[in-house]
Write an enzyme that holds these catalytic residues in place. Structure first.
Site, PDB file in Angstrom:
ATOM      1  N   THR A 100       0.831  -1.109   0.049  1.00  0.00           N
ATOM      2  CA  THR A 100      -0.056   0.023   0.104  1.00  0.00           C
ATOM      3  C   THR A 100       0.893   1.371   0.005  1.00  0.00           C
ATOM      4  O   THR A 100       1.721   1.361   0.786  1.00  0.00           O
ATOM      5  CB  THR A 100      -0.874   0.054   1.196  1.00  0.00           C
ATOM      6  OG1 THR A 100      -1.743  -1.229   1.109  1.00  0.00           O
ATOM      7  CG2 THR A 100      -1.887   1.287   1.304  1.00  0.00           C
ATOM      8  N   LYS A 175      -7.395   1.656  -3.096  1.00  0.00           N
ATOM      9  CA  LYS A 175      -6.728   1.026  -1.809  1.00  0.00           C
ATOM     10  C   LYS A 175      -7.118   2.361  -0.918  1.00  0.00           C
ATOM     11  O   LYS A 175      -7.417   2.049   0.387  1.00  0.00           O
ATOM     12  CB  LYS A 175      -5.381   0.877  -1.733  1.00  0.00           C
ATOM     13  CG  LYS A 175      -4.797   0.314  -0.457  1.00  0.00           C
ATOM     14  CD  LYS A 175      -5.349  -1.023   0.164  1.00  0.00           C
ATOM     15  CE  LYS A 175      -4.877  -1.357   1.372  1.00  0.00           C
ATOM     16  NZ  LYS A 175      -5.001  -2.465   1.968  1.00  0.00           N
ATOM     17  N   LYS A 243       0.277   5.089   8.305  1.00  0.00           N
ATOM     18  CA  LYS A 243       1.089   5.214   6.975  1.00  0.00           C
ATOM     19  C   LYS A 243      -0.237   5.484   5.941  1.00  0.00           C
ATOM     20  O   LYS A 243      -0.175   6.479   5.280  1.00  0.00           O
ATOM     21  CB  LYS A 243       1.976   4.285   6.553  1.00  0.00           C
ATOM     22  CG  LYS A 243       2.327   4.436   5.428  1.00  0.00           C
ATOM     23  CD  LYS A 243       2.007   3.278   4.401  1.00  0.00           C
ATOM     24  CE  LYS A 243       2.048   2.081   4.534  1.00  0.00           C
ATOM     25  NZ  LYS A 243       1.345   0.842   3.766  1.00  0.00           N
TER      26      LYS A 243
END
Ligand code: NAP
Length: 292
Positions: A100, A175, A243
């Site tokens: 990701t 995502k 993150k």
């Protein structure tokens, strides 16, 4: 041309990578593996993976390289270093970043790969450690349809729901949509379980009811049972979720989109990071509601 003689290189044998690699091996492919901490790759060698001691050698020996590392900075390093993937891979090969990471970095990899006649896809996943182990990940892909179609037999060993979302970077944008939805959902799961506990209900029985009604969700079914068992191991690391939320907040800000629920979730997880809980699983948000 992808066939059973295609050599797959896989960089990043962590929580997700190890399950995905097992499924590629089960599918009959030769898989060359590399991980920063070599010890984490060794159990895969016992079941047939080929251990490489550098990204350079792995890149020179493989036709398709899959990366599943931690952060965008790790992705930059493995793709763009002199000894990294793009400077050592043969033309006409494929690279797939399943980490990701940032949509802008996916576009940068695509452009640099194209200059070298290499095909690049961004293909982050959802479905957690369970989905990786069972080969049931949802794989969201950005890039060219030809490369997507060519790699489908490989994707099908790792996932069940494999969708081309658009050009390079679209997989990572998708995502981010996924992470935004999770950010609110996991807060709801932890709040609901905390409420069940405070009100004196049996949380297991509550789960039987709410897990089968309108509140059913992947977050609830995957993480509520772990919370009730007192299991706060990752699953999905808090440090990685923060993150992701940071990337999503930056992207939303650039688009001028307000995301108040995402902001709140990030604030709550930042608190957990300050408490030194970054290596726990995301279900440890439950601790914030039960710190008495
Ligand atoms: P992880 O267990 O930390 O695995 C990442 C692996 O990549 C580690 O083994 C790490 O090595 C290795 N690595 C990092 N930088 C490297 C480099 N420069 N060269 C070689 N190896 C390197 O994390 P994970 O849970 O598998 O997650 C991987 C990615 O998938 C993250 O971006 C995460 O956000 C995403 N993701 C996770 C989940 C989940 O539920 N876990 C679900 C969907 C997506 P070390 O062993 O040295 O640290």
């Amino acid at each position: 041309m992808i066939n059973k003689n295609t050599k797959i290189g896989f960089i990043g044998t962590g929580v997700m990578g190890k399950g995905m690699i097992k499924n590629l091996l089960k599918g009959g492919y030769t898989v060359h593996v590399y991980n920063r901490t070599k010890e984490k790759a060794l159990p895969l060698v016992e079941i047939g993976a080929v251990l490489e001691t550098s990204i350079k050698e792995l890149s020179q020996r493989c036709d398709v390289i899959i990366t599943m590392v931690g952060y965008p900075s790790d992705v930059e390093e493995v793709y763009f270093n002199d000894n990294g993937i793009l400077n050592n891979l043969k033309p006409q090969s494929y690279v797939v970043d399943m980490t990701t990471s940032k949509p802008s970095l996916a576009k940068k990899i695509y452009a640099a790969a194209k200059e070298r006649n290499i095909f690049a896809l961004d293909a982050p996943v959802s479905g957690g450690d369970i989905g990786a182990a069972e080969g049931t990940l949802s794989i969201m892909v950005g890039g060219d349809k030809e490369a997507f179609d060519a790699l489908m037999p490989i994707f099908e060993l790792m996932g069940k729901n494999i969708v081309l979302q658009g050009s390079a970077g679209s997989g990572q944008h998708t995502k981010m949509c996924n992470q935004i939805a999770i950010a609110s959902n996991i807060m709801g799961v932890c709040e609901a379980l905390s409420y069940a506990k405070k009100s004196g209900l049996n949380a297991e029985t509550v789960l039987k009811s709410i897990g089968a009604g309108g509140a059913a969700s992947w977050q609830l079914s995957a993480y509520a049972p772990r919370i009730l068992k007192g299991d706060f191991n990752p699953g999905f690391y808090i440090k990685h979720f923060v993150k992701d939320m940071k990337i999503a907040l930056e992207e939303a800000d650039e688009m001028g989109l307000k995301t108040p629920a995402l902001e709140l979730s990030k604030k709550l997880y930042d608190k957990l990071i300050k408490e030194g809980k970054e290596d726990l699983g995301t279900q440890a948000l439950y601790h914030l509601y039960n710190e008495d």
